[in-house]
Design a protein around this motif. Structure first.
Motif: not given
Lengths: 257, 257
Positions: A194-199
């Motif tokens: 998991t990670r924060m989404p790219t733009p």
DNA sequence: TGCATCAACTTGTTCCAACAAGTTGAGCAA
DNA sequence: TTGCTCAACTTGTTGGAACAAGTTGATGCA
């Protein structure tokens, strides 16, 4: 005793109200100016507190409308069902699952020739940058973006199964099509992170701040050779992946899906 | 043509430099005042852009030190290995894995009597709020917080296996201890999801803004009865879960761990 | 009735200013 | 040399102000 900065006190107070049910999912928060008066803080300070809650995924904000408590409704994904000849292809599994849940599936599809990204190349044991066929899916549930799925096939496989490179669906399913050409998938290696989404991902999945993506990377094997690498990005707030391990037949009888 | 707000332009420019390698992981970003001059923007505007990158998990900030490009080093978790009598217990698996990776494991441990939270009660098929034994682990790798693990055992099981409620380790492993009392785990149901950490989780795992947690919920079964529910929260930036499905023996020979 | 307009709300963006607080290195004193 | 102090950096917090831009409902005109 009052060591916490004011914007954090604002966030904590509102978080308590949300957790305690005083502000149920879907309800609107007081406006910035109201909160400003209530906490005797400037609008900037209140905004700092609110943006903290936004980045925690607890609330959303819309210009002109205000802040709203986010509501969660997760969708279950059964990942451990082994996909074989008796099993519908990946795309079909999605359509079937969604339809069974009483929701409306919708997807866009395209095929490209793409150099393999480093992580994919490593899993397919090909040179990074070497040509692969990319079959890409953008999936929706009730017109809400749900996931993107990118499957890479190595060039040597496409030579044996040329229809992989043709645009458009493979009606019988890629798994069955490959099997008909002597390529049978015998196992998978799944990696979940998991990670924060790219733009870009945030745009495709229409997620705002505070919503991570669930990354599912599946490498399929035929014998000792990797034959495909599928990278799926899910909206983290709407999906949960399930795996069954061992013998759960007794349980399944008691708790049918 | 320049419709993007200025703070977003700042974020985009810096993101490009990070993705392109001009700002490698671990390197320091220019200070706010430098960026302010470079982009002809106020300090507040620059801060807005930087906080965007922070919430994307790309950079971190430390008071007095500046902003730094986050470096990722993921730790692989093998979740599909079936834990049985021939397999070391969960805690041992962690210690072994970490030691094998050349890292130093460390954990704190405690046992509590706790009313079952709703989600746990549902999975253990007991009344929400009914008493369960909670065995809680806080794990570190090289003194960096890695995960928290909370395992709930239903009351009826504790009557048959009273040492579950006693503080302190069970030397032979809970799996083996339970088996000695006629409770053998035959299968698991795993659920994996992600979200932003609660303030408590952020504190325990020492994660800053922009780092989601990976939630792993494992329900163990003995026959048709659920006997335990383990909820593990991992730092999303440091962990990846792996599952092997089907027959990957040929692959394993080629790519030994 | 139907529709366009607009006032009154909302959040979004951008600047300014001041002080608090953490970090580091220079430089001075023992 | 050792250790302390402090200046000069850094980001963190909080206030203020002004205007932009999206939404909604009331108002009034055709």
């Amino acid at each position: 005793m009052n060591k916490q900065p004011k914007y954090r006190q604002v966030a904590d107070a509102l978080r308590r109200e949300i957790d305690g049910g005083a502000l149920p999912p879907g309800s609107r928060l007081p406006s910035e100016s109201e909160l400003s008066a209530r906490f005797d803080a400037s609008r900037n300070t209140v905004r700092s507190g609110l943006s903290l809650l936004v980045s925690e995924g607890l609330i959303t904000s819309s210009q002109g409308l205000g802040y709203e408590v986010r509501s969660h409704e997760v969708f279950e994904l059964n990942a451990s069902q082994f996909e074989n000849l008796n099993f519908p292809q990946n795309g079909d599994a999605y359509s079937t699952d969604v339809t069974n849940a009483g929701r409306r599936p919708h997807q866009t599809f395209r095929v490209e020739m793409k150099p393999a990204p480093e992580d994919v190349a490593e899993r397919l044991t090909v040179e990074a940058g070497s040509t692969t066929v990319l079959r890409f899916c953008h999936r929706f549930v009730d017109d809400v973006p749900w996931s993107t799925q990118a499957t890479h096939y190595p060039a040597w496989l496409v030579e044996q199964a040329p229809r992989l490179a043709e645009p458009g669906d493979i009606a019988e399913g890629t798994t069955r099509y490959l099997a008909a050409h002597g390529i049978e998938q015998v196992g998978y290696f799944d990696e979940i992170s998991t990670r924060m989404p790219t733009p870009d991902e945030a745009r495709l999945l229409e997620v705002g701040a505070g919503v991570p993506v669930l990354l599912w990377m599946r490498t399929g094997y035929s014998g000792d050779r990797p034959i495909r690498c599928t990278i799926t990005t899910f909206r983290g707030d709407l999906n949960r992946m399930n795996y069954e391990i061992g013998d759960l037949s007794a349980r399944s009888e008691n708790e049918p899906q």
